[in-house]
Design a protein around this motif. Structure first.
Motif, PDB file in Angstrom:
ATOM      1  N   UNK A 104     -14.151   7.100  -3.429  1.00 36.77           N
ATOM      2  CA  UNK A 104     -15.358   6.335  -3.772  1.00 36.77           C
ATOM      3  C   UNK A 104     -15.142   4.826  -3.752  1.00 36.77           C
ATOM      4  N   UNK A 105     -13.910   4.389  -3.524  1.00 36.25           N
ATOM      5  CA  UNK A 105     -13.626   2.964  -3.437  1.00 36.25           C
ATOM      6  C   UNK A 105     -13.480   2.254  -4.765  1.00 36.25           C
ATOM      7  N   UNK A 106     -13.563   2.987  -5.867  1.00 34.26           N
ATOM      8  CA  UNK A 106     -13.422   2.350  -7.181  1.00 34.26           C
ATOM      9  C   UNK A 106     -11.980   2.015  -7.518  1.00 34.26           C
ATOM     10  N   UNK A 107     -11.049   2.711  -6.932  1.00 33.36           N
ATOM     11  CA  UNK A 107      -9.636   2.467  -7.172  1.00 33.36           C
ATOM     12  C   UNK A 107      -8.974   2.062  -5.868  1.00 33.36           C
ATOM     13  N   UNK A 108      -8.219   0.977  -5.919  1.00 30.27           N
ATOM     14  CA  UNK A 108      -7.468   0.558  -4.743  1.00 30.27           C
ATOM     15  C   UNK A 108      -5.988   0.529  -5.099  1.00 30.27           C
ATOM     16  N   UNK A 109      -5.178   0.732  -4.092  1.00 31.48           N
ATOM     17  CA  UNK A 109      -3.737   0.821  -4.282  1.00 31.48           C
ATOM     18  C   UNK A 109      -3.032  -0.062  -3.271  1.00 31.48           C
ATOM     19  N   UNK A 110      -2.030  -0.758  -3.753  1.00 30.79           N
ATOM     20  CA  UNK A 110      -1.155  -1.548  -2.889  1.00 30.79           C
ATOM     21  C   UNK A 110       0.267  -1.122  -3.224  1.00 30.79           C
ATOM     22  N   UNK A 111       1.069  -0.894  -2.195  1.00 32.30           N
ATOM     23  CA  UNK A 111       2.448  -0.535  -2.496  1.00 32.30           C
ATOM     24  C   UNK A 111       3.377  -1.029  -1.414  1.00 32.30           C
ATOM     25  N   UNK A 112       4.603  -1.231  -1.822  1.00 36.03           N
ATOM     26  CA  UNK A 112       5.639  -1.654  -0.903  1.00 36.03           C
ATOM     27  C   UNK A 112       6.899  -2.003  -1.650  1.00 36.03           C
ATOM     28  N   UNK A 113       8.035  -1.784  -1.036  1.00 33.68           N
ATOM     29  CA  UNK A 113       9.327  -2.186  -1.579  1.00 33.68           C
ATOM     30  C   UNK A 113       9.567  -1.661  -3.001  1.00 33.68           C
ATOM     31  N   UNK A 114       9.202  -0.412  -3.251  1.00 31.47           N
ATOM     32  CA  UNK A 114       9.473   0.177  -4.559  1.00 31.47           C
ATOM     33  C   UNK A 114       8.488  -0.205  -5.646  1.00 31.47           C
ATOM     34  N   UNK A 115       7.392  -0.830  -5.282  1.00 31.92           N
ATOM     35  CA  UNK A 115       6.391  -1.260  -6.264  1.00 31.92           C
ATOM     36  C   UNK A 115       5.055  -0.614  -5.914  1.00 31.92           C
ATOM     37  N   UNK A 116       4.355  -0.115  -6.928  1.00 35.07           N
ATOM     38  CA  UNK A 116       3.014   0.426  -6.735  1.00 35.07           C
ATOM     39  C   UNK A 116       2.056  -0.292  -7.668  1.00 35.07           C
ATOM     40  N   UNK A 117       0.938  -0.725  -7.113  1.00 38.11           N
ATOM     41  CA  UNK A 117      -0.089  -1.415  -7.878  1.00 38.11           C
ATOM     42  C   UNK A 117      -1.397  -0.659  -7.718  1.00 38.11           C
ATOM     43  N   UNK A 118      -2.000  -0.327  -8.835  1.00 39.10           N
ATOM     44  CA  UNK A 118      -3.305   0.346  -8.846  1.00 39.10           C
ATOM     45  C   UNK A 118      -4.298  -0.606  -9.503  1.00 39.10           C
ATOM     46  N   UNK A 119      -5.394  -0.887  -8.812  1.00 38.41           N
ATOM     47  CA  UNK A 119      -6.462  -1.723  -9.375  1.00 38.41           C
ATOM     48  C   UNK A 119      -7.673  -0.831  -9.544  1.00 38.41           C
ATOM     49  N   UNK A 120      -8.166  -0.765 -10.760  1.00 41.64           N
ATOM     50  CA  UNK A 120      -9.279   0.118 -11.066  1.00 41.64           C
ATOM     51  C   UNK A 120     -10.559  -0.629 -11.370  1.00 41.64           C
TER      52      UNK A 120
END
Length: 91
Positions: A40-56
């Motif tokens: 639904x596009x409400x949650x976005x995720x960015x990840x790389x180099x052992x790091x995960x970021x979730x924006x809600x």
């Protein structure tokens, strides 16, 4: 982690990856950063180099990493993506 992240900048980095990235199984990959979103596009995720970021929803975020230096370099990379895109656009 108590220092606040600028979610507007994080979302701008997400847009850069989605705009310029190559398709992956989950989303898009650009300069070592993978961006994806839920259905639904409400949650976005960015990840790389052992790091995960979730924006809600409502600009909440959750940053997961094992080592502080990996987090710092990942956040610097996101910042550079946004900064370099602004320079590329010549606005």
């Amino acid at each position: 982690m108590k220092n606040e992240l600028n979610t507007a900048k994080l979302l701008a980095a997400f847009e850069v990856v989605m705009d310029k990235g190559a398709k992956t199984e989950f989303g898009k990959m650009y300069q070592g950063v993978e961006a994806s979103t839920d259905y639904d596009g409400y949650n976005v995720y960015l990840k790389g180099n052992g790091v995960q970021l979730h924006i809600g929803f409502h600009n909440t975020y959750d940053l997961n990493y094992d080592q502080t230096h990996l987090r710092d370099s990942f956040l610097k990379k996101l910042d550079a993506l946004v900064r370099n895109t602004v320079l590329d656009d010549h606005h």
